[in-house]
Scaffold this motif. Structure first.
Motif, short mmCIF file in Angstrom:
data_model
loop_
_atom_site.label_atom_id
_atom_site.label_comp_id
_atom_site.label_asym_id
_atom_site.label_seq_id
_atom_site.Cartn_x
_atom_site.Cartn_y
_atom_site.Cartn_z
N THR A 189 33.65 51.08 44.73
CA THR A 189 32.95 50.22 45.69
C THR A 189 31.73 49.58 45.04
O THR A 189 31.50 48.38 45.18
CB THR A 189 32.53 51.02 46.94
OG1 THR A 189 33.69 51.57 47.55
CG2 THR A 189 31.80 50.14 47.94
N THR A 190 30.96 50.35 44.29
CA THR A 190 29.79 49.82 43.60
C THR A 190 30.20 48.79 42.56
O THR A 190 29.58 47.72 42.45
CB THR A 190 28.98 50.95 42.94
OG1 THR A 190 28.56 51.86 43.95
CG2 THR A 190 27.77 50.42 42.21
N ILE A 191 31.23 49.08 41.80
CA ILE A 191 31.72 48.14 40.80
C ILE A 191 32.17 46.84 41.47
O ILE A 191 31.81 45.75 41.05
CB ILE A 191 32.86 48.76 39.98
CG1 ILE A 191 32.32 49.90 39.12
CG2 ILE A 191 33.54 47.70 39.11
CD1 ILE A 191 33.38 50.74 38.46
N LEU B 257 30.92 39.35 40.22
CA LEU B 257 30.71 37.98 40.64
C LEU B 257 31.99 37.46 41.31
O LEU B 257 33.08 37.95 41.04
CB LEU B 257 30.37 37.11 39.43
CG LEU B 257 29.09 37.48 38.69
CD1 LEU B 257 28.96 36.63 37.43
CD2 LEU B 257 27.89 37.28 39.59
N ASP B 258 31.84 36.46 42.16
CA ASP B 258 32.99 35.88 42.85
C ASP B 258 33.37 34.58 42.14
O ASP B 258 32.69 33.57 42.27
CB ASP B 258 32.64 35.61 44.31
CG ASP B 258 33.83 35.18 45.13
OD1 ASP B 258 34.98 35.43 44.70
OD2 ASP B 258 33.62 34.60 46.20
N PHE B 259 34.43 34.63 41.36
CA PHE B 259 34.88 33.46 40.61
C PHE B 259 35.93 32.69 41.41
O PHE B 259 36.76 33.27 42.09
CB PHE B 259 35.49 33.89 39.27
CG PHE B 259 34.53 34.63 38.40
CD1 PHE B 259 33.49 33.97 37.76
CD2 PHE B 259 34.65 36.00 38.22
CE1 PHE B 259 32.59 34.65 36.96
CE2 PHE B 259 33.76 36.69 37.41
CZ PHE B 259 32.74 36.00 36.78
N ALA C 174 35.93 32.98 35.22
CA ALA C 174 35.88 34.43 34.98
C ALA C 174 36.01 34.73 33.49
O ALA C 174 35.24 35.52 32.94
CB ALA C 174 36.98 35.13 35.77
N ARG C 175 36.99 34.11 32.85
CA ARG C 175 37.22 34.35 31.42
C ARG C 175 35.98 34.00 30.61
O ARG C 175 35.55 34.77 29.75
CB ARG C 175 38.42 33.55 30.94
CG ARG C 175 38.71 33.73 29.47
CD ARG C 175 39.93 32.91 29.06
NE ARG C 175 40.02 32.81 27.63
CZ ARG C 175 40.62 33.70 26.86
NH1 ARG C 175 41.18 34.77 27.38
NH2 ARG C 175 40.66 33.54 25.56
N SER C 176 35.37 32.87 30.89
CA SER C 176 34.18 32.45 30.16
C SER C 176 33.03 33.44 30.36
O SER C 176 32.34 33.81 29.40
CB SER C 176 33.77 31.05 30.62
OG SER C 176 32.59 30.66 30.00
#
Length: 62
Positions: free
Chosen positions: A9-11, A16-18, A24-26
């Motif tokens: 849950t913490t992770i 971030l919301d991509f 995300a990859r960058s």
């Protein structure tokens, strides 16, 4: 046997919301550099899903 203690849950809450895979990859490449390796991808419910490995120790990774 070594037990890993993860609070998913913490992770999840700290991720971030991509909107796109390239965002995300960058971001992850910037964070993990050469330790981030793409392994495969799949299509699930009409959406592409990408699987990466994060290498802890590049000297022992194959």
């Amino acid at each position: 046997m070594h037990k890993i203690n993860l609070d998913l849950t913490t992770i999840n809450d700290s991720m971030l919301d991509f909107r796109y895979h390239e965002e995300a990859r960058s971001s992850f490449k910037s964070l993990f550099q050469e330790r981030l390796l793409i392994r495969t991808h799949d299509e699930i419910d009409g959406k592409m899903v990408y699987y990466y490995h994060i290498v802890k120790n590049p000297e022992t990774s194959q």
